[in-house]
Write a protein that holds these residues in place. Structure first.
Motif, PDB file in Angstrom:
ATOM      1  N   MET A  91      -0.980  21.558  -5.104  1.00  0.00           N
ATOM      2  CA  MET A  91       0.415  21.985  -5.135  1.00  0.00           C
ATOM      3  C   MET A  91       1.212  21.243  -4.070  1.00  0.00           C
ATOM      4  N   SER A  92       2.443  20.849  -4.437  1.00  0.00           N
ATOM      5  CA  SER A  92       3.367  20.344  -3.424  1.00  0.00           C
ATOM      6  C   SER A  92       4.790  20.637  -3.877  1.00  0.00           C
ATOM      7  N   TRP A  93       5.733  20.545  -2.949  1.00  0.00           N
ATOM      8  CA  TRP A  93       7.128  20.834  -3.244  1.00  0.00           C
ATOM      9  C   TRP A  93       7.963  19.556  -3.167  1.00  0.00           C
ATOM     10  N   ASP A 137      -0.718  20.067   0.908  1.00  0.00           N
ATOM     11  CA  ASP A 137      -1.804  19.405   0.172  1.00  0.00           C
ATOM     12  C   ASP A 137      -1.627  17.895   0.200  1.00  0.00           C
ATOM     13  N   ILE A 138      -0.374  17.455   0.152  1.00  0.00           N
ATOM     14  CA  ILE A 138      -0.151  15.997   0.126  1.00  0.00           C
ATOM     15  C   ILE A 138      -0.602  15.344   1.434  1.00  0.00           C
ATOM     16  N   ALA A 189       2.326  19.673  -8.761  1.00  0.00           N
ATOM     17  CA  ALA A 189       2.732  18.697  -7.745  1.00  0.00           C
ATOM     18  C   ALA A 189       4.243  18.496  -7.799  1.00  0.00           C
ATOM     19  N   GLN A 190       4.858  18.492  -6.645  1.00  0.00           N
ATOM     20  CA  GLN A 190       6.315  18.332  -6.496  1.00  0.00           C
ATOM     21  C   GLN A 190       7.101  19.295  -7.382  1.00  0.00           C
ATOM     22  N   MET A 191       6.786  20.543  -7.238  1.00  0.00           N
ATOM     23  CA  MET A 191       7.599  21.599  -7.861  1.00  0.00           C
ATOM     24  C   MET A 191       8.979  21.606  -7.215  1.00  0.00           C
ATOM     25  N   GLY A 204       5.408  13.989  -8.745  1.00  0.00           N
ATOM     26  CA  GLY A 204       4.262  14.507  -7.994  1.00  0.00           C
ATOM     27  C   GLY A 204       2.975  13.739  -8.241  1.00  0.00           C
ATOM     28  N   ILE A 205       2.925  12.987  -9.340  1.00  0.00           N
ATOM     29  CA  ILE A 205       1.706  12.207  -9.605  1.00  0.00           C
ATOM     30  C   ILE A 205       1.487  11.186  -8.478  1.00  0.00           C
ATOM     31  N   LEU A 206       2.593  10.761  -7.886  1.00  0.00           N
ATOM     32  CA  LEU A 206       2.533   9.807  -6.772  1.00  0.00           C
ATOM     33  C   LEU A 206       1.756  10.364  -5.583  1.00  0.00           C
ATOM     34  N   ASP A 207       1.708  11.675  -5.465  1.00  0.00           N
ATOM     35  CA  ASP A 207       1.009  12.288  -4.330  1.00  0.00           C
ATOM     36  C   ASP A 207      -0.428  11.760  -4.189  1.00  0.00           C
TER      37      ASP A 207
END
Ligand SMILES: *[C@@H]1O[C@H](CO)[C@@H](O)[C@H](O)[C@H]1NC(C)=O
Ligand SMILES: *[C@@H]1O[C@H](CO)[C@@H](O)[C@H](O)[C@H]1NC(C)=O
Ligand SMILES: *[C@@H]1O[C@H](CO)[C@@H](O)[C@H](O)[C@H]1NC(C)=O
Ligand SMILES: *[C@@H]1O[C@H](CO)[C@@H](O)[C@H](O)[C@H]1NC(C)=O
Ligand SMILES: *[C@@H]1O[C@H](CO)[C@@H](O)[C@H](O)[C@H]1NC(C)=O
Ligand SMILES: *[C@@H]1O[C@H](CO)[C@@H](O)[C@H](O)[C@H]1NC(C)=O
Length: 466
Positions: A91-93, A137-138, A189-191, A204-207
């Motif tokens: 998960m990330s924002w 998480d990132i 990812a990147q919500m 968020g796939i870039l994470d």
């Protein structure tokens, strides 16, 4: 891609003081988080290193120890669960999104957790919302990827099983152990947050772009037959990866990221091709890379060598260097599986070298000049630097510590500009250039350069996600 959803920030990856037995007294060691890279394991395992790389080797050992002291890492460390309630889900924002609570009709003050799901979030492009790092998480993934890369390299250089055991432990914790493993998707990812932002978005796939570093490290242990890299862990990681590749090649947001025209697309291919190589699907990796070099790549380099999709962004120097790193990583992945792309051209007839040659003519201004350094060394190593122009550029721009940068080990051959040692505090009579101590007698000081190195890469202590 939607405006405002892609982002960039810098963060100090790690500044640690540690006492290294061979490097007294205490030195602050700053670890550089390169945007991305892929390293041919056979080059590393051959240990056929030029003696001009001894300081880079010392740097790698030191960075391996610094990073290892901070691990292991896990998605379970976050203090807040994604909408599934399952912390195993990554998960990330999204970093530029902010809550607008003016119309939520609250009667009491909302807790942060209430704000995250109740208030609509709006994009304020370029303005980083600091609470985005509440969920890290990132950052943990990036640290883990660097720890794996440097510890695998340290194992190859030094031979101590301490380093290979570190790699196995970090892989096991992040990917495999039942109580700490990440599930095989980036669905959160990147919500963007708020009532309509409880799913991940394609940026968020870039994470996880630094999977290319993880794969580099694992291949070194696997091909080097490190005892700590057991067949059990190898098989388990391959299973994890096969499942994740399935998500990465079918999920809606993953396919949106694949279609991104700029660096986001380039990095998607880094990640997928590296993972396909990891599971032994070299044919699939070749197809993946061919797809990149016949789509995004063809429009990413203009007739003058500029990368217009990156130049148009808020921080053009950064984004040009960033996409160059991703292009170079795709090219190195290609080289590893026998697909030579270094001479492929964009539809304007330009190569990766042309893109670099354009980028180095521009001033960094207020941006971080050091982001370009590994690209210069990588391009010089591949295309050659017969007249020494790239080495001179490095000396002039990166300073006389550049041969002590870790990537100097694997981006070879590249000249060390004849520097005796990467230590600006040491003076040399007679032969100094304006910006470096020149080598006259082959003497080389090892491991004496940490303070200077820390300064040189201080500007580069970046974890760059853009
Ligand atoms: C993160 O999780 C791992 C695995 O549970 C644990 O060993 C580590 O101490 C945690 N790190 C932090 C900073 O809590
Ligand atoms: C919610 O309501 C309270 C009381 O009216 C107010 O002070 C506060 O700013 C509002 N917003 C949030 C996010 O709590
Ligand atoms: C590896 O590192 C250890 C600890 O610093 C050192 O004692 C040992 O000599 C090194 N081994 C090699 C082969 O360099
Ligand atoms: C989130 O994504 C999943 C999978 O694509 C989808 O089934 C679900 O409806 C989405 N939820 C929201 C709130 O958009
Ligand atoms: C590019 O092509 C030329 C001519 O075939 C060749 O000599 C050179 O080695 C190639 N460069 C790279 C980096 O592959
Ligand atoms: C590196 O190796 C070359 C060739 O063997 C030698 O001439 C040179 O003196 C060496 N330099 C150092 C710093 O050891």
């Amino acid at each position: 891609m939607r405006p405002g959803t892609s982002f960039s920030f810098t963060a100090v990856l790690s500044v640690a003081s540690l006492l290294l037995s061979q490097l007294a007294p205490v030195h602050a060691v700053t670890v550089t988080n390169y945007a991305n890279d892929f390293i041919d394991p056979q080059y590393v395992l051959s240990k056929d290193f030029s003696n001009i790389t001894v300081e880079a080797q010392d740097t790698i050992i030191s960075w391996a120890q610094t990073m290892a002291a901070q691990g292991p890492w896990s998605v379970m460390n976050k203090t807040y669960a994604p909408p599934t309630g399952n912390k195993h889900d990554y998960m990330s924002w999204a970093p530029y999104w902010w809550p607008d609570c003016s119309n939520v009709g609250n009667t009491t003050e909302l807790t942060p957790e209430e704000i995250w799901v109740t208030c609509p979030y709006v994009s304020r492009d370029g303005l980083f919302n600091p609470d985005g790092r509440t969920i890290n998480d990132i950052g943990e993934f990036e640290d883990m990827a660097n720890a794996i890369l440097y510890n695998a390299l340290a194992w190859a250089i030094n031979g101590s099983s301490v380093y290979s055991a570190n790699v196995a432990r970090f892989v096991n914790t992040w990917f495999l152990a039942a109580d700490t493993a990440m599930t095989t998707n980036l669905a959160y990812a990147q919500m963007e947050r708020g009532p309509n932002g409880q799913n991940g978005t394609h940026t968020g796939i870039l994470d996880l772009k630094c999977m290319a570093k993880v794969v580099s490290g694992v291949l070194i242990l696997r091909e080097g037959k490190a005892a700590e890299w057991t067949s059990d862990i190898d098989t388990a990681l391959n299973s994890w990866t096969t499942e994740y590749i399935s998500w990465l090649t079918t999920a809606k947001i993953a396919l949106e990221e694949k279609a991104a025209t700029n660096n986001h697309g380039t990095f998607y291919y880094n990640q997928l091709a590296a993972l396909q190589i990891l599971v032994g699907d070299n044919a699939g990796a070749k197809k993946t890379l061919e797809e990149y070099f016949t789509t995004q790549y063809t429009w990413q380099i203009a007739a003058n060598g500029d990368q217009p999709l990156e130049t148009a962004r808020t921080r053009p120097y950064h984004y040009r260097a960033y996409n160059l790193a991703a292009m170079i990583t795709n090219a190195k992945l290609g080289a590893y599986i026998g697909y030579d792309v270094w001479n492929l051209t964009s539809k304007n007839g330009k190569t990766i070298k042309d893109a670099l040659d354009y980028a180095i003519t521009l001033p960094a201004g207020k941006e971080t000049a050091s982001e370009l350094w590994p690209n210069v060394v990588a391009v010089g190593a591949v295309y050659g630097d017969a007249d020494g122009a790239y080495a001179k550029w490095m000396l002039d721009n990166a300073g006389n510590t550049y041969p002590a940068d870790a990537q100097f080990l694997w981006n070879q051959p590249f000249s060390d500009s004849g520097l005796v040692k990467a230590d600006a505090t040491t003076t040399s009579s007679g032969s100094s250039s304006t910006s470096g101590v020149r080598q006259e007698d082959g003497a080389r000081s090892i491991g004496a350069s940490w303070n200077v190195l820390a300064m040189a890469v201080g500007a580069a202590m970046l974890a760059v996600f853009a």
